[in-house]
Design an enzyme around this catalytic site. Structure first.
Site, mmCIF file in Angstrom:
data_model
loop_
_atom_site.group_PDB
_atom_site.id
_atom_site.type_symbol
_atom_site.label_atom_id
_atom_site.label_comp_id
_atom_site.label_asym_id
_atom_site.label_seq_id
_atom_site.Cartn_x
_atom_site.Cartn_y
_atom_site.Cartn_z
ATOM 1 N N GLU A 50 -5.848 -11.227 53.019
ATOM 2 C CA GLU A 50 -6.708 -12.284 52.498
ATOM 3 C C GLU A 50 -8.105 -11.958 52.968
ATOM 4 O OE1 GLU A 50 -4.136 -16.205 52.725
ATOM 5 O OE2 GLU A 50 -6.158 -16.534 53.461
ATOM 6 N N ASP A 61 -12.805 -25.408 57.205
ATOM 7 C CA ASP A 61 -12.553 -24.444 58.265
ATOM 8 C C ASP A 61 -12.939 -24.957 59.643
ATOM 9 O OD1 ASP A 61 -11.438 -22.003 57.094
ATOM 10 O OD2 ASP A 61 -13.258 -22.058 55.866
#
Lengths: 275, 404
Positions: A50, A61
Site C-alpha cells: 500500500e 490518520d
C-alpha cells in the site's frame, strides 16, 4: 478487478496463510529512500504494498502517518511523484500488487479520468480513498473498471448490515476492515472482536478480507492472521523511518516488515487450525 | 437558475448544492452523519424542539437582535440607507450561539453525552462552551496551538465556562488542523460524542443544519425591514469565512430575485498567488476537504494552503458549499476586502456609530460604502454586524502600532 490482486490472494489461499499488506508513505523521507524501501518490500515479506500519497490534512490518520505525510510533502512528494514511484517499482517487480491509498483532494485536483489513466500506466492495481465513501465515488467507478483497477472499500465497526451491502456494491480487489473506530496506528481491537467481525464479513462477501488500523506488533498481527486473509500494517513501518540514524532507515523498515511478515506467515501453523 | 424556484429544496438528498457539498468522510463516520441527518429531520418537524429553541433565543441569547439604521455611516457614504443587523448584541457577542444552541439541543435529543467543537478565533468555542455549561454537557474544544497563543482571552473564557481546550499541534496548528483533530476525536468516540461544527460547512447535513439555525438572522431582518421601510432591501451583505452568518442572512432572501446577496471575503495582504488571503471563492478553486466539495485554497497537487487574514474568524482555506453554488450560478456576488481596508472600516464604524465591530464584519463594512453608492440614495441595504470587536482590541492595537 486487478489480476495481480486476484492471483496474489489465490496464491495465499493455496499456501494456507494470510498475507501481509505493508503500507509506506510515498516520498517519505525522500523519493530515493522511499524507492529503496519499496524495492525491498517483496523480499522482506510484503505480499501486497500500500503506497500512501501525501495529503496536507490527513483526517483519518494518527500521529505516525500525519508526520510521514508532512515529511513527504517537505521532500516534494505529490500524487504525481507517487505514481512515478509506483511505475519505478513495477519495473522491478511484476507480481506484487500495489495499491495507492490517500485522500480525495489530490485526485479531484488531477481529475478522476486522468488519475485512472495515470494509475493504469504506472502499473498500480487499485486504490483506497479514505474520504470517498460509496456515496461519493461514482466518478471513480465510472473510470476504473475499464482500466482493470480495483476500488477497495472499507468496512468498520460502525458498519451495520444495511451499510455493508452498500459498501460491498462496487467493491473489488479486497475488503479492508478497519478494526477499530479511530485513527490509524491508535489502539488495537481485541483478537476476539476482530475474529467475530471477519467471520461476519466473510458471510457477506467472497472478497478477501484484510484487517488494519492499530496493528503494530507481531502478536497482534499473528492473532488477526488466523482467520483474516491479510493483515495491514502501516504506522509501525512508517515510525521506523525516524527511529534511528537516517542512513539506516531502509534497513530498519525492512527489518520490521520481515518481523511482521514472519508473524503473519506462521500464525495458522501455531494455531493449528486452518481458517 | 433553478435555485430561485427550488431554493427550499437545496441541498438535495445527497447533500448537494449543485456539484458542491456531499459527504466526503471516512466510512467509520458515514453511519454517524446518516444518523445525524435522521435525528435532524425528526427535530425539524417537532414543535417542541422549535419551542425550546425559541425560548432560549428570547431569554438567553436576546433575540430578536435589533435592525439598526446606521445614519451617520449612511451620510458619510452618501448612498443607500445602511442598516445593521445587530447580531453582535447576542449573548457571547456574535452570531455563533444561534447555531450552537440548535446543535447542542439536538445532541441532547440524540442522547449524546459529550460535545466536541473546533475553533479558530475562539468565538465558536466560547459559544459552544457557553451552551454546554447551560445544558450541563462536558465540552472539549480543539484549537490550534498557534491560535491559542493569539487568542488568550477567549481560551480563558472557555476554561471559565468549564470546557477543556485541547491544543492542536499537528499541521500548521490553526483552524483547519483543529477541525482535522475534532474529526479524529469523533471517529474515535463514535458512540457518545456529538461534533458541533461552527460554520455552514462539513459533511451533509451540517451545511444545511447550520444554515437553518442561522437563518433566524435573515428571517428577523426580513420582517424588521418590511415593518420599518415597507419594502425589501436592495441588497444584503455579510462577511464570509466559512460563511455561516452570511448564509443565515442570505437564505430567507434567496427567492427574492431583486435582493442582491453580497458576501465579502478576506483578501488579507492581497489576492494573488502568494495565497496570503482567505478568499476561497475569489482566489481558490473547487476541491474536497472536511467532508464537502467546495472552493478551497490549494496548490496544483491539491494540498490545502494555510491562507491568512487579520481576522482569525475568516482565516479558513474553504467556504461553505452553498456559497460555492450561489457564486457559480451568479445568485450571490462575492467581493473581498484586505486587512488594511477592514482596519479602516473598523475605525470608521467606531467613530461614526459608536460601535466596535469585530474584524470579521469589518470586512463587509469595508465594501458597504461602494455598494451603497452603487445602489444610490433611494436604496436600502442590510449588513450583518455579526460580532463585536472587544475580542479584537489587541489585534487592532498591534496592527496600528499601539502598545497597550
Amino acid at each position: 478487478m486487478s489480476t495481480r490482486l486476484a492471483s496474489r490472494f489465490a496464491a495465499l489461499k493455496r499456501e494456507g496463510r494470510a498475507g501481509l499488506v505493508a503500507y509506506v508513505m510515498a516520498s517519505d523521507p525522500d523519493h530515493e529512500t522511499c524507492f529503496e524501501i519499496l524495492r525491498g518490500l517483496p523480499a522482506a515479506g510484503a505480499d501486497v504494498i500500500e503506497l500512501g500519497f501525501p495529503f496536507s490534512d490527513p483526517m483519518a490518520d494518527g500521529p505516525s502517518i500525519q508526520k510521514a505525510a508532512l515529511r513527504a510533502l517537505k521532500a516534494g512528494g505529490s500524487l504525481k511523484q507517487t505514481l512515478d514511484l509506483a511505475r519505478r517499482f513495477r519495473e522491478t517487480d511484476r507480481d506484487t500488487p500495489l495499491i495507492l491509498m490517500g485522500y480525495a483532494n489530490p485526485i479531484e485536483s488531477m481529475g478522476y479520468e486522468a488519475f485512472a489513466k495515470a494509475m493504469a500506466a504506472s502499473g498500480a492495481d487499485g486504490v483506497i480513498i479514505v474520504d470517498l465513501p460509496p456515496e461519493e465515488d461514482a466518478p471513480l467507478r465510472a473510470t476504473f473498471p475499464s482500466s482493470g483497477l480495483s476500488i477497495i472499500r472499507l468496512a468498520t465497526p460502525t458498519t451495520d448490515d444495511g451499510r455493508l451491502t452498500k459498501v460491498l456494491d462496487g467493491a473489488s480487489g479486497f475488503l479492508y476492515y478497519v478494526s477499530v473506530a479511530g485513527v490509524t496506528g491508535a489502539n488495537a481491537a481485541t483478537s476476539a472482536q476482530v475474529r467475530a467481525a471477519v467471520e461476519r464479513l466473510k458471510r457477506a462477501t467472497d472478497l478477501p478480507i484484510a484487517v488494519g488500523f492499530g496493528v503494530r506488533e507481531p502478536e497482534a498481527a499473528r492473532a488477526i492472521a488466523v482467520n483474516a486473509d491479510a493483515v495491514v500494517v502501516g504506522s509501525a513501518f512508517v515510525d521506523e523511518i525516524t527511529a534511528g540514524p537516517a542512513p539506516q532507515a531502509v534497513e530498519r523498515v525492512l527489518r520490521k516488515v520481515a518481523q511482521l511478515s514472519e508473524a503473519v506467515r506462521s500464525a495458522r501453523e501455531l494455531e493449528g487450525t486452518p481458517a | 437558475m433553478d435555485v430561485r424556484r427550488n431554493w427550499q429544496d437545496l441541498p438535495d438528498a445527497e447533500g448537494r448544492f449543485g456539484p458542491y457539498g456531499g459527504r466526503f468522510v471516512a466510512e467509520t463516520l458515514m453511519p454517524l452523519v446518516l444518523d445525524l441527518e435522521r435525528a435532524y429531520r425528526a427535530a425539524q418537524t417537532d414543535p417542541a424542539f422549535a419551542a425550546t429553541m425559541q425560548d432560549f433565543w428570547t431569554h438567553y441569547v436576546g433575540r430578536p437582535s435589533p435592525l439598526y439604521f446606521a445614519e451617520r455611516l449612511t451620510d458619510h457614504h452618501g448612498g443607500a440607507k445602511i442598516y445593521f443587523k445587530r447580531d453582535e448584541l447576542n449573548h457571547t457577542g456574535a452570531h455563533k450561539i444561534n447555531n450552537c444552541l440548535g446543535q447542542v439541543l439536538l445532541a441532547l435529543r440524540m442522547g449524546k453525552t459529550r460535545i466536541i467543537a473546533e475553533t479558530g478565533a475562539g468565538q465558536h468555542g466560547v459559544a459552544t462552551a457557553t451552551v454546554c455549561a447551560r445544558l450541563g454537557l462536558p465540552c472539549v474544544v480543539f484549537m490550534g496551538a498557534t491560535d491559542i497563543e493569539r487568542q488568550k482571552p477567549n481560551v480563558f473564557r472557555m476554561k471559565l465556562l468549564g470546557a477543556e481546550v485541547r491544543p492542536v499541534t499537528s499541521g500548521a496548528a490553526t483552524l483547519k488542523d483543529a477541525m482535522n483533530e475534532a474529526l479524529r476525536d469523533w471517529v474515535t468516540n463514535v458512540a457518545d460524542t456529538f461534533y458541533c461544527i461552527g460554520t455552514a460547512a462539513g459533511p451533509h447535513p451540517y451545511p444545511e443544519m447550520v444554515r437553518d439555525f442561522q437563518s433566524v438572522i435573515g428571517r428577523e431582518a426580513r420582517e424588521q425591514i418590511l415593518e420599518r421601510e415597507g419594502r425589501l432591501p436592495d441588497a444584503v451583505m455579510a462577511c464570509i469565512g466559512g460563511g455561516s452568518n452570511a448564509i443565515g442572512l442570505f437564505h430567507p432572501f434567496i427567492a427574492d430575485e431583486n435582493v442582491r446577496l453580497i458576501g465579502v471575503e478576506a483578501a488579507g495582504r492581497g489576492i494573488d498567488d502568494r495565497f496570503e488571503h482567505s478568499a476561497a471563492i475569489n482566489g481558490g478553486r473547487p476541491g474536497v476537504l472536511h467532508g464537502n466539495r467546495t472552493y478551497l485554497l490549494q496548490n496544483e497537487d491539491g494540498q490545502i494552503l494555510e491562507g491568512h487574514s487579520i481576522s482569525a474568524g475568516l482565516d479558513y482555506p474553504g467556504v461553505g458549499p452553498e456559497h460555492s453554488y450561489l457564486a457559480d450560478i451568479g445568485r450571490a456576488q462575492y467581493l473581498s476586502a484586505t486587512d488594511t481596508e477592514a482596519l479602516e472600516a473598523f475605525k470608521l464604524c467606531a467613530k461614526l456609530e459608536g460601535i466596535l465591530p469585530a474584524l470579521e464584519p469589518s470586512h463587509a463594512l469595508a465594501r458597504v460604502g461602494d455598494v451603497a453608492r452603487e445602489i444610490g440614495k433611494d436604496g436600502l441595504l442590510i449588513m450583518n454586524l455579526c460580532g463585536r470587536g472587544d475580542k479584537d482590541v489587541f489585534t487592532v492595537a498591534d496592527a496600528l502600532g499601539v502598545k497597550l
